[in-house]
Write a protein that holds these residues in place. Structure first.
Motif, PDB file in Angstrom:
ATOM      1  N   PRO A 117      10.044 -43.980 -23.641  1.00 34.32           N
ATOM      2  CA  PRO A 117      10.937 -42.994 -23.021  1.00 34.32           C
ATOM      3  C   PRO A 117      10.567 -41.552 -23.320  1.00 34.32           C
ATOM      4  O   PRO A 117      10.605 -40.699 -22.422  1.00 34.32           O
ATOM      5  CB  PRO A 117      12.312 -43.353 -23.607  1.00 34.32           C
ATOM      6  N   ARG A 202      17.326 -40.069 -14.950  1.00 33.62           N
ATOM      7  CA  ARG A 202      16.903 -41.352 -15.527  1.00 33.62           C
ATOM      8  C   ARG A 202      15.968 -41.137 -16.702  1.00 33.62           C
ATOM      9  O   ARG A 202      16.050 -41.850 -17.715  1.00 33.62           O
ATOM     10  CB  ARG A 202      16.242 -42.203 -14.441  1.00 33.62           C
ATOM     11  N   GLU A 205      18.246 -40.020 -19.591  1.00 30.51           N
ATOM     12  CA  GLU A 205      19.078 -41.100 -20.121  1.00 30.51           C
ATOM     13  C   GLU A 205      18.260 -42.091 -20.940  1.00 30.51           C
ATOM     14  O   GLU A 205      18.704 -42.570 -21.989  1.00 30.51           O
ATOM     15  CB  GLU A 205      19.794 -41.831 -18.976  1.00 30.51           C
ATOM     16  N   ARG A 206      17.063 -42.411 -20.477  1.00 30.35           N
ATOM     17  CA  ARG A 206      16.221 -43.341 -21.233  1.00 30.35           C
ATOM     18  C   ARG A 206      15.843 -42.780 -22.588  1.00 30.35           C
ATOM     19  O   ARG A 206      15.905 -43.475 -23.601  1.00 30.35           O
ATOM     20  CB  ARG A 206      14.938 -43.656 -20.442  1.00 30.35           C
TER      21      ARG A 206
END
Length: 260
Positions: A117, A202, A205-206
């Motif tokens: 991530p 995204r 958030e990851r």
């Protein structure tokens, strides 16, 4: 320096009179920009020169830069610019739309090709900054970014780079474009911004879920990093060095602080 979206719109509006005079002298026909017929080789080459010059000029001076500067950089007459883009607003939105699409593709590539991530987020930031995207972040992306994160608190989003604009325009921040754009164009702008914010969200958030990103970092903060770490300096080598150094510092600031 930066320029807020309303000032950006005012700068576009201030071009109106000059555009009308230029159009009259160049014999421009209002419907030329909407033609779908294939361009001649020389016309296509001129279009590419204009778009490249517009990215450079707006990146260096902000979206308030006059069309004459774009024409000079492209080494074409200003009438040639207006034949393809009947108003400055049309050219600015073309550049902004292309930049939004480029950022979205870079974010998707990082998301799809990096399993880690933090590696995915940092790759997106480095790629975006290296491409100079921060100097051309479109105002509608920043506006949507504020709206999307209003419930989180005060969003910290970058303002547009500012060039010298008429004093009257700068003194009237509430000016808007006189002619409202068709709803279809506004929807396209917003959908492009929404796509970018969704994929960057995204990435955020990851990284946050993996404990690799500070819990208070938002999508708006990521856009701020992209804008801040892309300075415009006269020397290319100095610009690259400064950008790399600044981005390293900003990336470190996004990491979680070790527990005391």
């Amino acid at each position: 320096m930066h320029m807020q979206g309303s000032q950006w719109s005012a700068a576009v509006t201030a071009e109106g009179n000059a555009r009308a005079l230029t159009a009259a002298h160049s014999g421009m026909r209002g419907g030329s920009a909407g033609r779908s017929a294939p361009l001649r080789v020389d016309a296509q080459r001129n279009l590419e020169h204009v778009l490249r010059a517009a990215r450079e000029v707006f990146g260096e001076l902000g979206y308030g830069a006059p069309m004459e500067d774009v024409a000079r950089r492209a080494r074409v007459g200003v009438g040639t610019v207006y034949r393809r883009f009947p108003s400055k607003d049309v050219l600015v939105r073309r550049i902004a739309e292309e930049e939004t699409t480029r950022l979205t593709e870079q974010a998707r590539a990082a998301l799809g090709q990096e399993n880690d991530p933090w590696a995915a987020l940092s790759r997106f930031l480095r790629t975006s900054v290296a491409s100079g995207a921060g100097r051309l972040l479109p105002p509608q992306v920043l506006r949507v970014g504020v709206d999307a994160e209003a419930e989180v608190g005060e969003a910290r989003v970058p303002q547009q780079r500012q060039s010298s604009v008429p004093a009257q325009a700068a003194a009237q921040p509430e000016l808007r474009l006189v002619e409202r754009r068709p709803a279809a164009e506004e929807d396209r702008d917003d959908s492009g911004a929404a796509a970018l914010l969704e994929v960057v969200g995204r990435l955020v958030e990851r990284a946050r879920a993996a404990g690799e990103l500070r819990a208070d970092v938002t999508v708006a903060d990521v856009l701020l990093v992209i804008a801040t770490a892309a300075p415009s300096l006269p020397d290319a080598q100095q610009q690259q060095a400064a950008s790399t150094r600044l981005l390293d510092i900003l990336l470190e600031g996004l990491r979680p602080r070790p527990a005391a």
